[in-house]
Design an enzyme around this catalytic site. Structure first.
Site, mmCIF file in Angstrom:
data_model
loop_
_atom_site.group_PDB
_atom_site.id
_atom_site.type_symbol
_atom_site.label_atom_id
_atom_site.label_comp_id
_atom_site.label_asym_id
_atom_site.label_seq_id
_atom_site.Cartn_x
_atom_site.Cartn_y
_atom_site.Cartn_z
ATOM 1 N N ARG A 77 0.835 -1.203 0.000
ATOM 2 C CA ARG A 77 0.000 0.000 0.000
ATOM 3 C C ARG A 77 0.872 1.256 0.000
ATOM 4 N NH1 ARG A 77 -0.272 4.692 2.882
ATOM 5 N NH2 ARG A 77 -2.310 5.606 2.734
ATOM 6 N N HIS A 82 2.832 6.133 -2.292
ATOM 7 C CA HIS A 82 3.938 7.090 -2.239
ATOM 8 C C HIS A 82 4.905 6.985 -3.409
ATOM 9 C CE1 HIS A 82 2.604 8.387 1.658
ATOM 10 N NE2 HIS A 82 2.574 7.129 2.063
#
Length: 97
Positions: A77, A82
């Protein structure tokens, strides 16, 4: 102030996202998307939801289920959110399959 969601509800979110991934994957021709297809980002978002829900499960719950690779799920995730500009589509596809 909102009450935190229960582990049970977070698991339901994870299961719902996984089911949506599975159903959408089955509709793809030959089980693959063309490079850069916008539908790929739906798979990314659903995978993010699984990781986000996993990260919010209580530590006690995660410890009770050590066979699940929680850190890998949560780590994926983080990569998707990011490092969105470096997502390895082939690697994510392997995970989804």
């Amino acid at each position: 102030m909102k009450k935190p969601l229960s582990d049970h509800l977070r698991l339901e979110h994870m299961l719902d996202a996984a089911n949506q991934i599975s159903q959408a994957y089955q509709t793809l021709p030959h089980g693959a998307l063309p490079d850069g297809d916008y539908r790929f980002f739906a798979f990314v978002k659903l995978t993010e939801i699984i990781g986000e829900a996993a990260s919010k499960l209580t530590l006690e719950f995660r410890r009770q289920h050590p066979a699940v690779e929680w850190q890998k799920i949560i780590g994926l995730r983080h990569v998707l959110v990011h490092n969105y500009d470096t997502i390895d589509e082939k690697a994510l596809w392997q995970i989804i399959r």
